[in-house]
Design a protein around this motif. Structure first.
Motif, short mmCIF file in Angstrom:
data_model
loop_
_atom_site.label_atom_id
_atom_site.label_comp_id
_atom_site.label_asym_id
_atom_site.label_seq_id
_atom_site.Cartn_x
_atom_site.Cartn_y
_atom_site.Cartn_z
N TYR A 59 0.84 -1.19 0.00
CA TYR A 59 0.00 0.00 0.00
C TYR A 59 0.87 1.25 0.00
O TYR A 59 0.66 2.18 -0.77
N GLN B 279 2.46 1.86 -3.29
CA GLN B 279 1.52 2.29 -4.33
C GLN B 279 1.17 3.76 -4.22
O GLN B 279 0.92 4.42 -5.22
N ILE B 280 1.12 4.28 -2.98
CA ILE B 280 0.83 5.71 -2.85
C ILE B 280 2.10 6.50 -2.61
O ILE B 280 2.07 7.62 -2.12
N GLY C 69 -5.87 2.03 -2.69
CA GLY C 69 -4.95 3.15 -2.88
C GLY C 69 -4.57 3.38 -4.33
O GLY C 69 -4.08 4.44 -4.68
N GLY D 269 -8.87 8.86 0.43
CA GLY D 269 -8.01 8.71 1.59
C GLY D 269 -6.53 8.62 1.29
O GLY D 269 -5.72 8.35 2.17
N VAL D 270 -6.11 8.87 0.04
CA VAL D 270 -4.69 8.77 -0.27
C VAL D 270 -4.03 10.13 -0.27
O VAL D 270 -2.82 10.24 -0.46
N LYS E 16 -4.20 14.08 1.80
CA LYS E 16 -4.84 14.93 2.79
C LYS E 16 -5.20 16.24 2.11
O LYS E 16 -4.49 16.71 1.23
#
Lengths: 277, 344
Positions: free
Chosen positions: A237, A240-241, B150, B317-318, B320
């Motif tokens: 995760y 990926q971000i 995500g 949510g990825v 802010k």
């Protein structure tokens, strides 16, 4: 790891000559020096990492830095349910290596019991051991589904090596001791239970140490494939971000986890091995 | 088993011949003085058709660009070579630009050209439906196979579900996001999911295998929003403005060609890049994407696109809210606007 110390302390109490006491003191000094250098090495590594990142010798987006990792620990704990992820990975790893150890010991016992069985299975075991099980991860996923494939991969990675290690130990058991039990009219079962198994506790502890690492490898590989939770999931995760801090923090926690598990086994080893003497 | 380290004489001269031919191939390219661009795309997909057309029809060569292309297979694999300088131009989702802008990286990048203008995801239903029979409320209480948490396909799809009043965590039987992207196609075919989102040519493949039917387009639900863009580091753009301009020109020309060409011509041109892909599927995919208008006839990545993207990222949510970036910081529109004027 900490084996020399108890012996020197105990021995020192009974040390008789001046020279012997001086020798023991030197051993203690050397150990202290080693500890000091180890701590220094860790500090130096962290310092270089932090400075290289702050001074932009490397691209901080790609390397992260210790201060950001520490901050991320707290963020993860606050916002992302870090305890849940740590627990999932821990539970998967422990369950897998318990199953792998139990299966390996039973199979090694069966191989020891039946020479025919061993000769029949030996080439397959050797191939299974050499085959990189990680390559089978996608197949495990298809066969076992997302939940069980994690356990499947972790067990597969650990079990074959452990079987070969433990069986090897069984074979090397002191033949004289076995002959002794036989001459007293002991059955094969009694030989196994009273000579072979006890004599191979060090081998089994060694296998435990290796299994801790292998089981974690399998669990993380399984989580990379298809997970909703766990440290492997956080690593995927995070990458990926593009949150390298999250990736590094997860890796750091993994490292901590494997050290703690190793230390627990070393403690177990001290307890069990000491008893036997 | 005998082992002859030197090899037989015939093998040796064959190897020499190949070596000489390779040298000969290199020489003319060096003499032509074209600039080599090390280009990496994020995945290999029919969704990126105009880029392959630009290569096959020689539009890059016209601009003096020699393209060395490879595929990264994942955003996280493309960004390190870009930042490290091993790749000059990359094809990525614009969300990567937002992440890089927010990162502590001393080198920053810019979006300078747009390839796709819409999300190319299609919603598949396992049960066959009549045209226009599908209503979004139908996914309630069902299994929905989405992408991993995500990723842009996942946050886009989640945004569309919420737009229709569906909370993925509460209203679905299972919101499946833990299937790795490489396994999603086989997972669907094996029976996972009542609804799911896929790109082409998977959508056409699923329909052909009678495992499902396309019932909606995420792109149409979100509306126009640049989905794939070309990016380069500020350093590279500053040093090679002519190359960047030439790149945009070539892509704009390819977009114009793709907008009006027959699907079969496009399929034939793109074929060398999709050797494993069934020709019929490729044709079906191109037709569908043409019909949806996913390819950007205007190669400038627009401000509304960025706003919409960041809305979706914050909702997903990825990102802010305080990490939103301004258009000027992440987009260089000079090259793309010139390209559009030139290619008239």
């Amino acid at each position: 790891m900490s084996a020399p110390e108890p012996k020197t302390q105990a021995a020192e109490k009974g040390a008789s000559s001046e020279g012997y006491r001086a020798y023991l003191a030197k051993l203690r000094r050397d150990t202290r020096r080693v500890r000091f250098m180890q701590v220094l090495l860790i500090i130096a590594f962290l310092a270089v990492w932090e400075i290289a990142s702050k001074q932009l010798w490397v691209n901080p987006m790609l390397t992260s830095q210790p201060s950001a990792v520490v901050e991320m620990f707290f963020t993860l704990a606050r916002e992302n349910r870090l305890e849940h992820h740590v627990w999932v990975t821990l539970k998967e790893a422990v369950a897998s290596f318990v199953v792998a150890m139990a299966a390996a010991i039973l199979i090694a016992m069966a191989l020891w019991w039946s020479q025919f069985l061993y000769r029949m299975l030996d080439p397959f075991l050797v191939v299974a051991n050499s085959l990189p099980k990680l390559a089978l991860a996608p197949i495990f996923y298809i066969w076992l589904g997302d939940q069980w494939s994690v356990y499947g991969i972790a067990i597969a990675i650990s079990v074959f090596l452990t079987i070969l290690m433990i069986y090897g130990g069984f074979r090397e058991t002191d033949a004289d001791k076995i002959k002794l039990v036989r001459t007293f009219g002991g059955s094969r079962w009694q030989v196994l239970a009273k000579v072979v198994l006890p004599a191979n506790i060090p081998v089994m502890i060694g296998a435990l140490k290796i299994n801790v690492g292998l089981a974690l490898v399998g669990v993380i590989a399984g989580e990379f494939q298809a997970s909703k939770a766990g440290l492997g999931y956080l690593i995927i995760y995070g990458s990926q971000i593009l949150q390298m801090h999250m990736v590094m923090a997860s890796i750091a926690i993994l490292a901590l986890m494997s050290v703690v598990m190793y230390l627990l086994i070393a403690w177990l080893e001290n307890a069990v091995v000491r008893d036997r003497h | 088993m005998s082992f002859n380290p030197i090899g037989n004489k015939a093998g040796k001269s064959a190897r020499l011949a190949v070596f000489a031919a390779a040298l000969g191939g290199v020489a003319p390219a060096a003499l032509a003085q074209a600039t080599t661009v090390n280009y990496m795309e994020v995945i290999r997909s029919i969704f990126y058709l105009p880029s392959y057309i630009a290569i096959e029809k020689g539009y890059f060569k016209e601009q003096g660009i020699d393209v060395k292309m490879d595929t990264g297979w994942g955003t996280a694999k493309v960004i390190p070579p870009l930042m490290g300088g091993q790749r000059d131009i990359v094809l990525l989702g614009p969300e990567s630009q937002v992440y890089i802008e927010n990162s502590p990286s001393p080198d920053k990048t810019k979006i300078f050209c747009q390839l796709t203008a819409k999300d190319g995801l299609l919603v598949l239903s396992r049960k066959k439906m009549a045209t226009n029979e599908f209503k979004w409320a139908m996914v309630k209480g069902k299994d929905y196979l989405d992408w991993t948490n995500g990723t842009t396909p996942q946050i886009d799809s989640q945004w569309v579900l919420k737009k229709h009043g569906i909370d993925p965590q509460k209203d679905l039987a299972n919101y499946i996001t833990n299937v790795a992207s490489g396994n999603r196609d086989s997972a669907w075919i094996a029976g996972k999911g009542d609804f799911g989102t896929f790109f082409e040519p998977t959508a056409s493949l699923i329909e052909r295998e009678n495992k499902g039917q396309v019932v909606a387009s995420i792109g149409n639900e979100i509306g126009p929003m640049g989905f794939t863009v070309f990016m380069a580091t500020d350093k590279y753009i500053a040093k090679n403005p002519k190359v960047v301009q030439g790149w945009c020109n070539a892509i704009q020309k390819a977009q114009n060609f793709v907008a009006s060409a027959a699907p079969s011509d496009l399929a034939k041109l793109a074929l060398p890049h999709f050797m494993q892909l069934d020709y019929g599927l490729m044709l079906s995919a191109i037709k569908r994407y043409q019909g949806l208008g996913v390819w950007a006839t205007d190669v400038t990545y627009s401000a509304p696109s960025l706003t919409k993207l960041q809305d979706i990222m914050v909702a997903g949510g990825v990102l802010k809210a305080e990490q939103r970036v301004t258009y000027e910081k992440v987009v260089n529109r000079v090259f793309s606007e010139n390209a559009r004027k030139q290619a008239k």
